[in-house]
Design a protein around this motif. Structure first.
Motif, PDB file in Angstrom:
ATOM      1  N   HIS A 132       0.873  -1.184   0.000  1.00  0.00           N
ATOM      2  CA  HIS A 132       0.000   0.000   0.000  1.00  0.00           C
ATOM      3  C   HIS A 132       0.901   1.222   0.000  1.00  0.00           C
ATOM      4  O   HIS A 132       1.984   1.186   0.586  1.00  0.00           O
ATOM      5  N   ILE A 133       0.413   2.315  -0.618  1.00  0.00           N
ATOM      6  CA  ILE A 133       1.329   3.452  -0.771  1.00  0.00           C
ATOM      7  C   ILE A 133       1.573   4.239   0.516  1.00  0.00           C
ATOM      8  O   ILE A 133       2.627   4.827   0.672  1.00  0.00           O
ATOM      9  N   ILE A 134       0.609   4.263   1.436  1.00  0.00           N
ATOM     10  CA  ILE A 134       0.919   4.976   2.692  1.00  0.00           C
ATOM     11  C   ILE A 134       1.103   4.028   3.877  1.00  0.00           C
ATOM     12  O   ILE A 134       1.613   4.432   4.907  1.00  0.00           O
ATOM     13  N   LEU A 301      -1.917  13.853 -11.031  1.00  0.00           N
ATOM     14  CA  LEU A 301      -2.558  14.672 -10.001  1.00  0.00           C
ATOM     15  C   LEU A 301      -2.596  13.955  -8.650  1.00  0.00           C
ATOM     16  O   LEU A 301      -2.913  14.552  -7.624  1.00  0.00           O
ATOM     17  N   CYS A 302      -2.287  12.671  -8.651  1.00  0.00           N
ATOM     18  CA  CYS A 302      -2.404  11.844  -7.444  1.00  0.00           C
ATOM     19  C   CYS A 302      -1.592  12.419  -6.278  1.00  0.00           C
ATOM     20  O   CYS A 302      -0.430  12.759  -6.440  1.00  0.00           O
ATOM     21  N   ILE A 303      -2.233  12.514  -5.116  1.00  0.00           N
ATOM     22  CA  ILE A 303      -1.525  13.038  -3.935  1.00  0.00           C
ATOM     23  C   ILE A 303      -1.183  11.927  -2.937  1.00  0.00           C
ATOM     24  O   ILE A 303      -0.845  12.189  -1.785  1.00  0.00           O
ATOM     25  N   ARG A 304      -1.302  10.672  -3.388  1.00  0.00           N
ATOM     26  CA  ARG A 304      -0.867   9.522  -2.575  1.00  0.00           C
ATOM     27  C   ARG A 304      -1.611   9.430  -1.235  1.00  0.00           C
ATOM     28  O   ARG A 304      -0.980   9.248  -0.187  1.00  0.00           O
ATOM     29  N   CYS A 305      -2.921   9.554  -1.297  1.00  0.00           N
ATOM     30  CA  CYS A 305      -3.678   9.425  -0.044  1.00  0.00           C
ATOM     31  C   CYS A 305      -4.003   7.967   0.260  1.00  0.00           C
ATOM     32  O   CYS A 305      -4.306   7.609   1.397  1.00  0.00           O
ATOM     33  N   GLY A 306      -4.009   7.132  -0.773  1.00  0.00           N
ATOM     34  CA  GLY A 306      -4.264   5.704  -0.577  1.00  0.00           C
ATOM     35  C   GLY A 306      -5.723   5.347  -0.406  1.00  0.00           C
ATOM     36  O   GLY A 306      -6.052   4.206  -0.082  1.00  0.00           O
ATOM     37  N   VAL A 358     -14.140   8.236  -4.753  1.00  0.00           N
ATOM     38  CA  VAL A 358     -13.528   8.619  -3.468  1.00  0.00           C
ATOM     39  C   VAL A 358     -12.241   9.433  -3.626  1.00  0.00           C
ATOM     40  O   VAL A 358     -11.703   9.923  -2.632  1.00  0.00           O
ATOM     41  N   CYS A 359     -11.763   9.586  -4.846  1.00  0.00           N
ATOM     42  CA  CYS A 359     -10.467  10.264  -5.053  1.00  0.00           C
ATOM     43  C   CYS A 359     -10.592  11.770  -4.807  1.00  0.00           C
ATOM     44  O   CYS A 359     -11.425  12.430  -5.410  1.00  0.00           O
ATOM     45  N   PRO A 360      -9.746  12.334  -3.935  1.00  0.00           N
ATOM     46  CA  PRO A 360      -9.838  13.775  -3.654  1.00  0.00           C
ATOM     47  C   PRO A 360      -9.522  14.638  -4.871  1.00  0.00           C
ATOM     48  O   PRO A 360      -9.993  15.761  -4.969  1.00  0.00           O
ATOM     49  N   MET A 361      -8.707  14.103  -5.783  1.00  0.00           N
ATOM     50  CA  MET A 361      -8.320  14.874  -6.970  1.00  0.00           C
ATOM     51  C   MET A 361      -9.280  14.623  -8.138  1.00  0.00           C
ATOM     52  O   MET A 361      -9.055  15.094  -9.232  1.00  0.00           O
ATOM     53  N   ASN A 364     -10.270  10.414 -12.904  1.00  0.00           N
ATOM     54  CA  ASN A 364     -11.129   9.384 -13.489  1.00  0.00           C
ATOM     55  C   ASN A 364     -10.243   8.156 -13.772  1.00  0.00           C
ATOM     56  O   ASN A 364      -9.812   7.909 -14.906  1.00  0.00           O
ATOM     57  N   ILE A 365      -9.965   7.414 -12.699  1.00  0.00           N
ATOM     58  CA  ILE A 365      -9.002   6.305 -12.786  1.00  0.00           C
ATOM     59  C   ILE A 365      -9.453   5.250 -13.809  1.00  0.00           C
ATOM     60  O   ILE A 365      -8.649   4.827 -14.646  1.00  0.00           O
ATOM     61  N   PRO A 366     -10.745   4.822 -13.799  1.00  0.00           N
ATOM     62  CA  PRO A 366     -11.146   3.824 -14.808  1.00  0.00           C
ATOM     63  C   PRO A 366     -10.904   4.299 -16.244  1.00  0.00           C
ATOM     64  O   PRO A 366     -10.506   3.519 -17.102  1.00  0.00           O
TER      65      PRO A 366
HETATM   66  S1  SF4 Z   1      -7.577   8.235  -4.236  1.00  0.00           S
HETATM   67 FE1  SF4 Z   1      -6.762   9.533  -5.899  1.00  0.00          FE
HETATM   68  S2  SF4 Z   1      -5.231  10.829  -4.911  1.00  0.00           S
HETATM   69 FE2  SF4 Z   1      -5.649   9.128  -3.494  1.00  0.00          FE
HETATM   70  S3  SF4 Z   1      -4.075   7.546  -3.999  1.00  0.00           S
HETATM   71 FE3  SF4 Z   1      -5.905   7.074  -5.217  1.00  0.00          FE
HETATM   72  S4  SF4 Z   1      -5.542   8.133  -7.195  1.00  0.00           S
HETATM   73 FE4  SF4 Z   1      -4.151   9.027  -5.698  1.00  0.00          FE
END
Ligand code: SF4
Length: 381
Positions: A132-134, A301-306, A358-361, A364-366
């Motif tokens: 997991h990233i965090i 744009l990802c801020i690595r919130c996980g 749920v992404c704060p940024m 549009n991941i899909p």
């Molecule tokens: S929810 Fe969005 S900002 Fe958070 S880790 Fe996933 S892609 Fe990155």
């Protein structure tokens, strides 16, 4: 599904998901800050090369050293030159350092290297990739952690040890490493182009120790972490902490060059009590190319919130090992392509769409993953 993973991920979801919802309900200004942050980051990504130049100049103005590197070998060579051999190096959690293979490279050069984020420390001991990233050791149960600490470091712990007892043992071990370290290496949550400051948000205190105690601090940061101003950088720290479920964060660290003082006749003198040297290494490794593609740019744009990880059914059934380390989960499926050119993780996406919600940024991941699948098919046909 691996049974240990199933227990560990369920405990994590139970602890984290309701907490994030509560934080966002109680601190609604975070939603506004996230919107503002998205705009600020898009501004940077539309003109990344210019902002890289501005950032390098700003860091030099603060008395720091600033570099831009294209790829992992250039990065490793530069870090190796700054660190040298026979040193003690503490890492304050840097996914970019993992991406570039910095820890293993410095160890090969004859340095003693320690990850100091608790999760990264466990991963280092187990010699496993992060899940997991965090929370990189999210796949380990408390019982497994106890077994690992006993086997690898001889700690007096057992499967009945509490979370608190396990953390205390690691604290005792790592404190000496911080105090004797020659170099601290970190990443950054954000870098302010206008003033050259880096911002790091954390709870453990390991980042504060790694950035302040050793005489040399190296920050290794992907170029997508640049934001226009220090205000944007501080906003990013708040948004990241809230969506990670750790709000308010215990520490927000701002570093602007090496330590300094103006206490004698207001003449600014450097160094003072903290690091004598500050080095910022900005890393490309595929990011600039992605910034020029309208769809792939979104991933930057990802801020690595996980947060996307814990709402994704695919991440769950793949036992957390989805993507190329250190980039896992839905964000990792995008980043595996951008950094390593690996389109395979994208093909596992089932397009549930939870991640996007749920992404704060508001990435549009899909859509990004669908696009990667299209690019891969095109390459093969
Ligand atoms: S929810 Fe969005 S900002 Fe958070 S880790 Fe996933 S892609 Fe990155």
């Amino acid at each position: 599904m691996n049974q240990e993973w199933d227990i560990a991920i369920q405990r994590t979801i139970n602890n984290n998901v309701p907490r994030v919802s509560k934080i966002l309900k109680e601190h609604q200004y975070i939603l506004e800050l996230a919107k503002k942050l998205r705009e600020a980051k898009l501004k940077i990504l539309s003109n990344l090369e210019e902002y890289i130049e501005q950032t390098l100049e700003s860091v030099k103005r603060t008395g720091g050293n600033a570099y831009f590197v294209k790829d992992p070998s250039e990065a490793r060579e530069l870090v190796g030159k700054i660190v040298g051999k026979g040193k003690i190096v503490v890492f304050g959690k840097s996914m970019v350092a993992y991406e570039l293979g910095i820890r293993k490279y410095l160890a090969q050069l004859g340095n003693e290297v320690w990850e100091t984020d608790l999760g990264e420390f466990l991963i280092q001991l187990a010699d496993e990739p992060p899940s997991h990233i965090i929370a990189p050791a999210i796949h380990m149960t408390k019982e497994r952690v106890a077994k690992l600490l006993k086997e690898k470091l001889g700690f007096d712990v057992s499967e009945n040890s509490t979370h608190e007892e396990l953390v205390q043992k690691v604290r005792e071990f790592l404190r000496n490493k911080f105090l004797s370290a020659n170099v601290g290496i970190t990443g950054a949550n954000a870098v302010a182009a206008d003033v050259g400051s880096i911002v790091l948000v954390e709870n453990e205190g390991n980042i504060r120790m790694s950035t302040v105690v050793p005489p040399v601090h190296i920050a290794i940061v992907g170029v997508e972490k640049i934001v226009p101003t220090l205000e944007d950088a501080l906003n990013e720290a708040l948004v990241q902490a809230a969506y990670a479920g750790l709000y308010p964060p215990t520490y927000i660290n701002v570093t602007s060059g090496p330590s300094s003082t103006g206490d004698i006749e207001m003449k600014r003198v450097s160094p003072a009590h903290g690091p004598k040297e500050f080095h910022l290494i900005l890393v490309d490794n595929g990011r600039i190319k992605a910034s020029k593609d309208e769809i792939l740019r979104e991933a930057l744009l990802c801020i690595r919130c996980g947060r996307c990880h814990l709402h994704c059914p695919v991440y769950r059934v793949l036992d957390g090992m989805w993507g190329d380390a250190p980039y896992t989960g839905p964000m990792g499926a995008m980043w595996s392509y951008i950094i390593y050119g690996d389109g395979k993780p994208a093909t596992y996406c089932t397009h549930s769409g939870n991640c996007k919600e749920v992404c704060p940024m508001k990435i549009n991941i899909p859509k990004v993953l669908e696009y990667i699948k299209y690019l891969e098919n095109k390459k093969q046909s």
